[in-house]
Write a protein that holds these residues in place. Structure first.
Motif, PDB file in Angstrom:
ATOM      1  N   UNK A  28      52.125  26.740  44.616  1.00 51.63           N
ATOM      2  CA  UNK A  28      50.805  27.311  44.394  1.00 51.63           C
ATOM      3  C   UNK A  28      49.978  26.977  45.632  1.00 51.63           C
ATOM      4  N   UNK A  29      49.386  27.995  46.235  1.00 55.79           N
ATOM      5  CA  UNK A  29      48.569  27.811  47.442  1.00 55.79           C
ATOM      6  C   UNK A  29      47.227  27.223  47.037  1.00 55.79           C
ATOM      7  N   UNK A  30      46.873  26.079  47.612  1.00 64.43           N
ATOM      8  CA  UNK A  30      45.585  25.439  47.345  1.00 64.43           C
ATOM      9  C   UNK A  30      44.612  25.639  48.503  1.00 64.43           C
ATOM     10  N   UNK A  31      45.127  25.967  49.673  1.00 62.17           N
ATOM     11  CA  UNK A  31      44.269  26.241  50.827  1.00 62.17           C
ATOM     12  C   UNK A  31      43.600  27.600  50.620  1.00 62.17           C
ATOM     13  N   UNK A  32      42.607  27.904  51.444  1.00 66.64           N
ATOM     14  CA  UNK A  32      41.910  29.181  51.285  1.00 66.64           C
ATOM     15  C   UNK A  32      42.826  30.364  51.598  1.00 66.64           C
ATOM     16  N   UNK A  33      43.808  30.176  52.467  1.00 71.29           N
ATOM     17  CA  UNK A  33      44.812  31.209  52.725  1.00 71.29           C
ATOM     18  C   UNK A  33      46.045  30.548  53.334  1.00 71.29           C
ATOM     19  N   UNK A  34      47.150  31.282  53.312  1.00 67.53           N
ATOM     20  CA  UNK A  34      48.395  30.800  53.917  1.00 67.53           C
ATOM     21  C   UNK A  34      49.198  31.991  54.399  1.00 67.53           C
ATOM     22  N   UNK A  35      49.995  31.756  55.422  1.00 65.30           N
ATOM     23  CA  UNK A  35      50.918  32.765  55.927  1.00 65.30           C
ATOM     24  C   UNK A  35      52.352  32.240  55.958  1.00 65.30           C
ATOM     25  N   UNK A  36      52.503  30.936  56.142  1.00 66.68           N
ATOM     26  CA  UNK A  36      53.830  30.327  56.161  1.00 66.68           C
ATOM     27  C   UNK A  36      54.190  29.913  54.740  1.00 66.68           C
ATOM     28  N   UNK A  37      55.394  30.245  54.317  1.00 64.81           N
ATOM     29  CA  UNK A  37      55.867  29.880  52.993  1.00 64.81           C
ATOM     30  C   UNK A  37      56.820  28.697  53.116  1.00 64.81           C
ATOM     31  N   UNK A  38      56.537  27.641  52.386  1.00 61.26           N
ATOM     32  CA  UNK A  38      57.394  26.466  52.426  1.00 61.26           C
ATOM     33  C   UNK A  38      58.592  26.689  51.529  1.00 61.26           C
ATOM     34  N   UNK A  39      59.744  26.200  51.976  1.00 60.81           N
ATOM     35  CA  UNK A  39      60.970  26.364  51.207  1.00 60.81           C
ATOM     36  C   UNK A  39      62.031  25.422  51.741  1.00 60.81           C
TER      37      UNK A  39
END
Length: 177
Positions: free
Chosen positions: A15-26
Motif C-alpha cells: 500500500x503506497x503511503x507516500x503522496x505518489x510512487x513510480x517504482x514498485x517494490x518487489x
C-alpha cells in the motif's frame, strides 16, 4: 532470469503511503503484477509504473531459486559488463576505507565469502542506533561511520557495505524502502 523458473514463490501486497510512487517494490523475480496502472520493467529488473497516488495497493507474485551458501559460492565468476559498469564502479571514498575493505576480504576465495567477511567486520565494530551522529560536513560519511561514530541507522550501514563491496570490485547497490 533464472529466478523466474524457481520453486520458491513469494506473494507480496503493498500500500503506497507516500503522496505518489513510480517504482514498485518487489522480491526478485516478479512474474505477476496486479495494479491499476501500466507497468514496465527496466533492464536491471526494477518495476516502474505510471505514477500512482497515496492509498494505491498492488500485489506482486515473485519466483526465486532457493539459495544456499554452496549455490552462492558456485555462482562466483565473471561479472557481466553491463552489471559491472552500473554497480561495480570504484567508490569515492578515503584511503582508510579502501584499505580496510581490501584487508578484511584478503584471502576470501569468493565474492560471497568477501561479503560475509565484510558483514562480520562491520558487525564487530559498529552498532545500530537511531541516535547516531551525522558526519561533519568536511568528512567522508562512510569513513566517519566506520571509524569515528561506530554507530548508525539502516542507510548508513547499508551504504557503507555498498562502498566496501565496490572497493573490492564487487557489484553492489543501495536499495531502501
Amino acid at each position: 532470469d533464472l529466478g523466474a523458473q524457481g520453486d520458491d514463490v513469494v506473494e507480496q501486497r503493498y500500500r503506497i503511503e507516500a503522496s505518489f510512487a513510480e517504482v514498485l517494490y518487489a522480491a526478485p523475480t516478479a512474474v505477476k503484477v496486479t495494479i491499476d496502472a501500466p507497468v514496465r520493467q527496466r533492464a536491471d529488473g526494477t518495476l516502474v509504473s505510471a505514477p500512482v497516488g497515496q492509498g494505491t495497493t498492488y500485489s506482486i507474485t515473485s519466483r526465486r531459486t532457493a539459495l544456499s551458501p554452496e549455490v552462492l559460492r558456485a555462482a562466483d565468476g565473471e561479472i557481466p559488463t553491463d552489471v559491472a559498469e552500473q554497480y561495480a564502479q570504484q567508490p569515492v571514498t578515503t584511503d582508510r576505507v579502501r584499505e580496510a575493505a581490501l584487508q578484511v576480504t584478503e584471502g576470501a576465495p569468493t565474492q560471497y565469502d568477501k561479503v560475509l567477511a565484510l558483514q562480520e567486520w562491520m558487525g564487530g565494530r559498529v552498532e545500530y542506533s537511531l541516535d547516531a551522529p551525522l558526519a561533519p560536513k568536511d568528512q567522508d560519511v562512510v569513513d566517519h561511520f566506520l571509524f569515528d561514530a561506530e554507530q548508525g541507522w539502516c542507510e548508513q550501514i547499508a551504504s557503507s557495505l555498498v562502498v566496501l563491496a565496490r572497493a573490492n570490485g564487487m557489484p553492489a547497490r543501495l536499495v531502501t524502502g
